[in-house]
Motif scaffolding. Structure first.
Motif, mmCIF file in Angstrom:
data_model
loop_
_atom_site.group_PDB
_atom_site.id
_atom_site.type_symbol
_atom_site.label_atom_id
_atom_site.label_comp_id
_atom_site.label_asym_id
_atom_site.label_seq_id
_atom_site.Cartn_x
_atom_site.Cartn_y
_atom_site.Cartn_z
ATOM 1 N N VAL A 190 0.860 -1.185 0.000
ATOM 2 C CA VAL A 190 0.000 0.000 0.000
ATOM 3 C C VAL A 190 0.893 1.231 0.000
ATOM 4 N N ILE A 191 0.733 2.088 -1.008
ATOM 5 C CA ILE A 191 1.507 3.325 -1.108
ATOM 6 C C ILE A 191 0.548 4.495 -0.981
ATOM 7 N N PHE A 192 0.867 5.453 -0.112
ATOM 8 C CA PHE A 192 0.022 6.635 0.064
ATOM 9 C C PHE A 192 0.450 7.720 -0.918
ATOM 10 N N LEU A 193 -0.547 8.399 -1.506
ATOM 11 C CA LEU A 193 -0.310 9.318 -2.608
ATOM 12 C C LEU A 193 -0.744 10.738 -2.273
ATOM 13 N N ARG A 194 -0.202 11.672 -3.056
ATOM 14 C CA ARG A 194 -0.733 13.033 -3.034
ATOM 15 C C ARG A 194 -1.897 13.092 -4.014
ATOM 16 N N ASP A 195 -2.778 14.051 -3.833
ATOM 17 C CA ASP A 195 -3.965 14.155 -4.689
ATOM 18 C C ASP A 195 -3.602 14.376 -6.152
ATOM 19 N N SER A 196 -2.486 15.036 -6.402
ATOM 20 C CA SER A 196 -2.122 15.398 -7.776
ATOM 21 C C SER A 196 -1.208 14.366 -8.443
ATOM 22 N N THR A 197 -0.984 13.247 -7.795
ATOM 23 C CA THR A 197 -0.028 12.271 -8.302
ATOM 24 C C THR A 197 -0.484 11.657 -9.629
ATOM 25 N N LYS A 198 0.431 11.662 -10.625
ATOM 26 C CA LYS A 198 0.185 10.962 -11.877
ATOM 27 C C LYS A 198 0.843 9.588 -11.787
ATOM 28 N N ILE A 199 0.051 8.534 -11.988
ATOM 29 C CA ILE A 199 0.549 7.168 -11.816
ATOM 30 C C ILE A 199 0.596 6.463 -13.164
ATOM 31 N N LYS A 200 1.794 6.078 -13.572
ATOM 32 C CA LYS A 200 1.977 5.371 -14.841
ATOM 33 C C LYS A 200 2.584 4.002 -14.579
ATOM 34 N N VAL A 201 2.101 2.999 -15.317
ATOM 35 C CA VAL A 201 2.633 1.644 -15.216
ATOM 36 C C VAL A 201 3.224 1.268 -16.572
ATOM 37 N N ARG A 202 4.392 0.654 -16.558
ATOM 38 C CA ARG A 202 5.047 0.251 -17.804
ATOM 39 C C ARG A 202 5.956 -0.944 -17.541
ATOM 40 N N SER A 203 6.494 -1.522 -18.617
ATOM 41 C CA SER A 203 7.500 -2.574 -18.484
ATOM 42 C C SER A 203 8.851 -1.923 -18.225
ATOM 43 N N ARG A 204 9.765 -2.691 -17.676
ATOM 44 C CA ARG A 204 11.090 -2.131 -17.368
ATOM 45 C C ARG A 204 11.867 -1.838 -18.644
ATOM 46 N N LYS A 205 12.771 -0.861 -18.526
ATOM 47 C CA LYS A 205 13.638 -0.479 -19.638
ATOM 48 C C LYS A 205 15.087 -0.637 -19.209
ATOM 49 N N GLU A 206 15.956 -0.766 -20.188
ATOM 50 C CA GLU A 206 17.380 -0.876 -19.893
ATOM 51 C C GLU A 206 17.839 0.377 -19.157
ATOM 52 N N GLY A 207 18.545 0.195 -18.059
ATOM 53 C CA GLY A 207 19.072 1.315 -17.285
ATOM 54 C C GLY A 207 18.153 1.826 -16.196
ATOM 55 N N ASP A 208 16.944 1.259 -16.061
ATOM 56 C CA ASP A 208 16.012 1.684 -15.006
ATOM 57 C C ASP A 208 16.647 1.541 -13.629
ATOM 58 N N ARG A 209 16.435 2.551 -12.774
ATOM 59 C CA ARG A 209 16.950 2.529 -11.400
ATOM 60 C C ARG A 209 15.848 2.938 -10.434
ATOM 61 N N ILE A 210 15.978 2.484 -9.216
ATOM 62 C CA ILE A 210 15.038 2.861 -8.165
ATOM 63 C C ILE A 210 15.843 3.237 -6.920
ATOM 64 N N TYR A 211 15.332 4.215 -6.165
ATOM 65 C CA TYR A 211 16.033 4.675 -4.967
ATOM 66 C C TYR A 211 15.674 3.776 -3.788
ATOM 67 N N LEU A 212 16.714 3.253 -3.111
ATOM 68 C CA LEU A 212 16.508 2.423 -1.931
ATOM 69 C C LEU A 212 17.209 3.069 -0.735
ATOM 70 N N LYS A 213 16.551 3.036 0.404
ATOM 71 C CA LYS A 213 17.130 3.631 1.607
ATOM 72 C C LYS A 213 18.466 2.967 1.933
ATOM 73 N N ASN A 214 19.435 3.792 2.302
ATOM 74 C CA ASN A 214 20.784 3.359 2.696
ATOM 75 C C ASN A 214 21.613 2.802 1.539
ATOM 76 N N LEU A 215 21.029 2.717 0.343
ATOM 77 C CA LEU A 215 21.757 2.179 -0.804
ATOM 78 C C LEU A 215 21.832 3.166 -1.965
ATOM 79 N N GLY A 216 20.947 4.162 -1.955
ATOM 80 C CA GLY A 216 20.867 5.091 -3.069
ATOM 81 C C GLY A 216 20.189 4.449 -4.259
ATOM 82 N N TYR A 217 20.499 4.933 -5.464
ATOM 83 C CA TYR A 217 19.874 4.399 -6.660
ATOM 84 C C TYR A 217 20.524 3.067 -7.061
ATOM 85 N N LYS A 218 19.689 2.084 -7.363
ATOM 86 C CA LYS A 218 20.182 0.756 -7.720
ATOM 87 C C LYS A 218 19.464 0.289 -8.983
ATOM 88 N N LYS A 219 20.207 -0.394 -9.871
ATOM 89 C CA LYS A 219 19.614 -0.875 -11.118
ATOM 90 C C LYS A 219 18.538 -1.923 -10.843
#
Length: 445
Positions: free
Chosen positions: A352-381
């Motif tokens: 469950v993720i809590f959102l702001r009212d103005s949040t635009k939510i897009k769903v897609r397949s992964r792409k080469e080079g995609d990264r996500i921010y993780l706590k204590n690790l920074g951005y990870k592929k």
């Protein structure tokens, strides 16, 4: 044109095998012949109640002079029932010569290639084909005469991946009777009566002889196919998987036998070269696959070999914008944007993720080079995360990548961005939420 004898059986089949869902977009393989016309009316019966969107596809094999008349019939039929249609061509003789296979096999391969191309390009949910009970019996006899293992006699499946066959339990003579009694027009394929094709010999020569011995031979053989299918279901997991740790302990002869036993169950031609390639695959590194033919691949994933139907997965759209109040599907995931109360225990069923009212939510397949921010690790592929999580290669591109305001916020329910607040107060009623869960999770009440 459909009476209760038909609609009652259809409803039971659709419910039993989960063939159609509300708002499905269905591509109907349509030749204009009696089976495809009957198939259309069977699915069209549910068009309004399930809000289905129906489309037709006709494939010209370039084998018959009357193909132009067929195309004309398809166009007029589509206009009459207000459905979109596709006309495609496939040079079956050229394909058969190039691949050194029969025209029958080449026709099947080209048809399904075209079906799945259209499916991917137009976000189709299901492909419906007009196989009937006689087709199923033909397949059984064809494989029996050619020689196959027990599981090769399991017949044509009612559903496999995105392919559905709603009229598989209807006899051909019954279909013709229904169409003729209602005055429904259809086209006849002259090549169906040419006995140079193996299946035509079975249909036109063997069936009449069987009918003299027992007029109910179709039902008897159909019952046998069902018994074989039940046996296959009980042993499915054992048959579809070979564990590499076990194979590596065997001598070469026994190893080859196990490989042969596995792939021969799927009516696949087994050659020494194919066995040799698979033997090399066992000792290779990483995830790899080999095309086995007949729409199957052998897939090596970490610690096992598995036979997979090539077109098993329904193609995904390029992207999806989520809207409040609508439960959207993405592969094996259900995604919902809502401000409703979420009961205790929801966290075990998904994220469950809590959102702001103005949040635009897009769903897609992964792409080469995609990264996500993780706590204590920074951005990870994301690729590295999925490998670390031991997600199979063929599954990785089917996991939804969720963007909130153009930043990657989640990899399905596997990882959530460290920038998001995942509060324990899941009873929060005022704030908009994104719920990410698997389809096989218990539905929330």
């Amino acid at each position: 044109m459909l009476d209760f004898r038909i609609t009652d059986r259809l409803k039971k089949t659709i419910e039993k095998y989960d063939l159609l869902k509300e708002k499905d977009k269905v591509l109907i393989a349509f030749s204009g012949g009696p089976d495809s016309v009957f198939l259309f009316h069977c699915i069209n019966f549910f068009r309004e109640s399930l809000s289905l969107k129906l489309e037709l596809v006709y494939v010209n094999h370039k084998l018959r002079e009357e193909a132009e008349e067929d195309v004309k019939f398809v166009k007029e039929f589509a206009e009459k029932y207000k459905v979109r249609y596709y006309i495609r061509e496939a040079d079956i003789k050229e394909t058969a010569a190039r691949k050194k296979i029969s025209e029958e096999e080449a026709g099947r391969e080209e048809r399904y290639r075209i079906f799945f191309d259209i499916m991917k390009e137009n976000n189709i949910d299901k492909i419906a084909t007009g196989h009937n009970l006689d087709d199923n019996i033909e397949t059984f006899i064809f494989r029996l005469l050619r020689g196959t293992a027990l599981n090769g006699l399991k017949g044509i499946p009612v559903k496999r991946g995105a392919i559905i066959r709603p009229i598989l339990e209807f006899r051909k003579d019954f279909i013709l009777e229904v169409l003729d009694n209602t005055g429904e027009e259809y086209r006849l394929d002259s090549t169906n009566f040419e006995i140079k094709y193996t299946r035509n010999k079975i249909r036109n020569l063997i069936f009449p002889l069987f009918g003299e011995v027992n007029p109910l031979f179709r039902e008897k053989i159909s019952g046998l196919i069902e018994e074989i299918n039940n046996l296959e279901d009980m042993e499915k997991s054992r048959e579809k998987v070979l564990w590499l740790s076990d194979l590596k302990k065997m001598d070469k002869t026994l190893q080859n036998k196990r490989i042969f036993d596995l792939i021969s169950m799927y009516d696949i031609d087994v050659s020494r070269e194919k066995i040799r390639q698979i033997g090399e695959l066992i000792n290779s590194n990483g995830n790899k696959e080999i095309n086995l033919g007949n729409s199957f691949i052998l897939y090596k994933n970490y610690d096992k070999l598995e036979v997979i139907f090539q077109n098993e997965y329904i193609p995904l759209p390029d992207e999806l914008i989520l809207e409040e109040g609508i439960v959207s599907e993405w592969g094996d995931y259900l995604l919902e944007v809502t401000n409703k109360t979420i009961k205790e225990g929801a966290r075990e069923k998904g994220k469950v993720i809590f959102l702001r009212d103005s949040t635009k939510i897009k769903v897609r397949s992964r792409k080469e080079g995609d990264r996500i921010y993780l706590k204590n690790l920074g951005y990870k592929k994301i690729k590295k995360i999925l490998i670390d999580e031991k997600i199979e290669k063929r599954e990785r591109d089917r996991i939804p990548i969720i963007e909130l305001d153009n930043e990657i916020a989640a990899i399905g329910d596997i990882k959530i961005s460290g920038k998001l607040e995942l509060t324990e107060n899941i009873e929060n009623k005022a704030q908009m939420k994104l719920i990410i869960r698997r389809k096989n999770a218990e539905e929330q009440k």
